[in-house]
Design an enzyme around this catalytic site. Structure first.
Site, mmCIF file in Angstrom:
data_model
loop_
_atom_site.group_PDB
_atom_site.id
_atom_site.type_symbol
_atom_site.label_atom_id
_atom_site.label_comp_id
_atom_site.label_asym_id
_atom_site.label_seq_id
_atom_site.Cartn_x
_atom_site.Cartn_y
_atom_site.Cartn_z
ATOM 1 N N SER A 55 89.015 21.264 31.282
ATOM 2 C CA SER A 55 87.688 20.732 31.582
ATOM 3 C C SER A 55 86.815 21.859 32.131
ATOM 4 O O SER A 55 86.649 22.884 31.473
ATOM 5 C CB SER A 55 87.803 19.553 32.560
ATOM 6 O OG SER A 55 86.574 18.883 32.717
ATOM 7 N N ASP A 99 88.040 13.203 23.042
ATOM 8 C CA ASP A 99 87.393 13.585 24.304
ATOM 9 C C ASP A 99 85.954 13.074 24.305
ATOM 10 O O ASP A 99 85.159 13.438 23.438
ATOM 11 C CB ASP A 99 87.407 15.107 24.436
ATOM 12 C CG ASP A 99 86.997 15.601 25.820
ATOM 13 O OD1 ASP A 99 86.153 14.941 26.465
ATOM 14 O OD2 ASP A 99 87.511 16.642 26.244
ATOM 15 N N HIS A 136 90.059 13.114 27.444
ATOM 16 C CA HIS A 136 89.678 14.315 28.175
ATOM 17 C C HIS A 136 90.881 14.901 28.909
ATOM 18 O O HIS A 136 91.344 14.337 29.905
ATOM 19 C CB HIS A 136 88.554 13.994 29.155
ATOM 20 C CG HIS A 136 87.978 15.209 29.812
ATOM 21 N ND1 HIS A 136 87.463 16.264 29.102
ATOM 22 C CD2 HIS A 136 87.848 15.540 31.120
ATOM 23 C CE1 HIS A 136 87.030 17.197 29.936
ATOM 24 N NE2 HIS A 136 87.261 16.779 31.166
#
Length: 598
Positions: free
Chosen positions: A219, A464, A501
């Site tokens: 991330s 994601d 994610h």
């Protein structure tokens, strides 16, 4: 001397790219597209043992430049574990760098960190990039994917973690964005300050510096990784980036764009300024209906009907959101979408745009994970409570106090076009724009990494919902062009179908990315498919509740280097990776065709 214009810079890049391409053609005639002179092969790291006791390190590390060591303690073997495997005895060193008082908000700032130093060290340093807006010193034990079975500290790395120059508790979460230096530290300067300090600390602790240095995270940690590769290419030998939001300011604004689209669909008594109200625009049942429509159109493209879409590129051509998702003839009941929903939601997937239709962020591919449980947070909570603060306080010039006092109101009322311009803006106080301090100077030029023999592995979930895998695919194609078609000499991108994610979703999200990177950097073993496992009932690390009941709980799949696609070979159980091969979009065994666009 006047600075070059944007047009001049583009021309220079074009000339450089053309020169590289011409060089590639000549090299291909000589040795199949490889450099005439092989890239350097970096030597393996050599283990070492900590000199003295952990408690002595506070004194031995005194005098590190701009650094105060606050503590050093022994952590007994087995205090920490990864998937039931005990982590060996190690030292935990804490400290801070560059403590100062802000002239803007009057608050105290510093770069706080911890280092975990194994007594039996493998000779490697791992700089851990953390997620979100940083602001917390996360345990220095970088691990990757869903339910990790290994980690950096477990493998014997010396690991560093930091808060990237601000404390969420002391500095008010995103309010650190009022301080211009804190913005720069968060973006890239904290990493540049921590790197030499950490290497010197390791040298003092073991009597030698690290033989090999690695950087990684997922991330925002993935963003840190690619920014570091671009800005500090000579400091690290390997880079491991998960879901790298290397265009993070644009992605955050795109998520607010999406929140506004959803808000346009919310009807009383629901309140669009709450996550629950915003979710009423696109419910769990409706998202699962879309996921089922995607599977109906695309599941079998890889040779097996198994609940996963491997051939992402072909799926985007075959699947039509407006045609393939049932349109409600009457009231919404979860099995269809209204025409208004389709009109409002389609632009979120095709890519956020300005008022005149100019796209400013990448599209999001349709995939089977859209109905998963991790999606609502990013779609309906993040725009109101995370992206509002990030865009409004950390990224915009000037920052907006409204984003701090009323995040939902700020996000839902934001003028997207004006905010987009403010992501690129500067003024007398904020002399570097968000799109400068948060992104690599040139994300597609990683040639300094390539030339020194360093390597990059990136992985990204196709489902994601916050950082687009399409944006990461575009990055990979860009580094291939800038390197004259040599991206596979030093970089790999692995897409994970169904994964959200960083982890989760109906996917095989459990994989070891660390070992293949080390083997590539230090032993020259080029990674091909990486085997990933579903985390069904009985998984040793953590069960993923999104794994469908009709899958084998330990289903495996090959994660293929982009742009390859996993295809069932037609023999044996579809649950086993051994019966799948990484191939091209048309079914032939794959070489390396990086001109194949998703």
């Amino acid at each position: 001397m006047p600075s070059p214009t944007q047009a001049q810079r583009r021309l220079a890049r074009s000339i450089a790219a053309a020169t590289l391409a011409a060089s590639a053609v000549g090299a291909a005639a000589h040795d199949h597209g490889r450099d005439r002179h092989r890239l350097p092969q970096l030597s393996p790291a050599k283990p070492a043992t900590l000199v003295g006791a952990c408690e002595e390190l506070t004194a031995r590390l005194a005098g590190l430049a701009n650094t105060v060591i606050t503590d050093s303690t022994t952590i007994a073997a087995g205090t920490l574990n990864v998937a039931g495997q005990p982590i060996a005895e190690h030292c935990r060193v804490t400290g801070k760098m560059h403590e100062r008082m802000s002239p803007i908000d009057g608050k105290t700032y510093s770069i706080q960190f911890e280092m975990r130093l194994p007594k039996a060290w493998n000779g490697r340093f791992f700089h851990q990039g953390n997620g979100g807006i940083d602001g917390t010193v996360v345990l220095a034990n970088a691990a990757f994917g869903g339910g990790p079975l290994t980690s950096t500290l477990l493998q014997g790395f010396a690991v560093l973690s930091s808060d990237a120059g601000h404390s969420n508790a002391a500095n008010g979460g995103p309010a650190f964005g009022f301080d211009p230096q804190a913005r720069l530290d968060y973006g890239y300067q904290a990493v540049a300050k921590l790197t030499p300090m950490a290497k010197e600390a390791i040298a003092r602790a073991y009597g030698k510096g690290p033989d090999r240095s690695y950087f990684g995270g997922c991330s925002n940690g993935g963003r840190h990784t690619l920014v570091t590769a671009a800005r500090l290419p000579h400091e690290y030998d390997g880079y491991l980036a998960g879901a790298p939001g290397y265009n993070l300011p644009l992605a955050a604004l795109a998520n607010i764009f999406g929140g506004q689209r959803y808000a346009s669909l919310v009807e009383a008594p629901h309140n669009p300024a709450t996550p629950q109200g915003l979710e009423s625009a696109f419910t769990t049942a409706e998202r699962k209906t879309v996921a089922a429509a995607v599977l109906a159109r695309c599941d079998a493209l890889d040779g097996a009907t198994d609940g996963l879409v491997q051939d992402t590129r072909t799926c985007q051509k075959k699947f039509d959101f407006k045609r393939d998702v049932p349109t409600c003839a009457g009231a919404r009941d979860g099995t269809c979408l209204t025409q208004a929903q389709k009109i409002a939601i389609a632009p979120i997937f095709s890519g956020a745009t300005t008022a005149n239709g100019t796209r400013f962020y990448a599209p999001f591919w349709f995939d089977s994970g859209i109905g998963a449980g991790g999606i609502p947070f990013w779609e309906f909570t993040a725009p109101l409570v995370l992206d509002s603060g990030a865009v409004g306080i950390i990224f915009k010039v000037p920052p907006s106090l409204d984003a701090l006092t009323n995040g939902p109101g700020f996000a839902l009322g934001l003028n997207i076009d004006q905010a987009l311009a403010e992501l690129f803006a500067t003024d007398a106080i904020y002399t570097e724009s968000a799109m400068s301090f948060m992104t690599p100077p040139d994300a597609t030029d990683m040639n300094d990494v390539r030339r020194r023999g360093a390597k990059i592995i990136v992985y990204h979930g196709v489902s994601d919902p916050i950082f687009s895998v399409a944006d990461t695919e575009r990055w990979y194609r860009g580094i291939d062009r800038s390197s004259g078609g040599r991206a596979d000499d030093f970089a790999r991108l692995y897409r994970v179908p169904g994964m959200g994610h960083c982890s989760g979703g109906p996917s095989t999200d459990q994989a070891d990315f660390i070992t293949p990177l080390v083997n590539w950097v230090e032993r020259g073993r080029e990674p091909e498919a990486i085997i990933a496992t579903a985390r069904g009932p009985g998984n040793a690390a953590a069960v993923n509740p999104e794994v469908p009941a009709d899958w084998a709980p330990d289903r495996t799949r090959p994660l293929c280097p982009y742009p390859q696609v996993a295809r069932y070979d037609g023999r044996g159980s579809i649950e086993r990776a051994s019966n799948w091969q990484c191939r091209g979009h048309h079914g032939h065994a794959y070489g390396h065709d990086h001109h194949d666009h998703d």
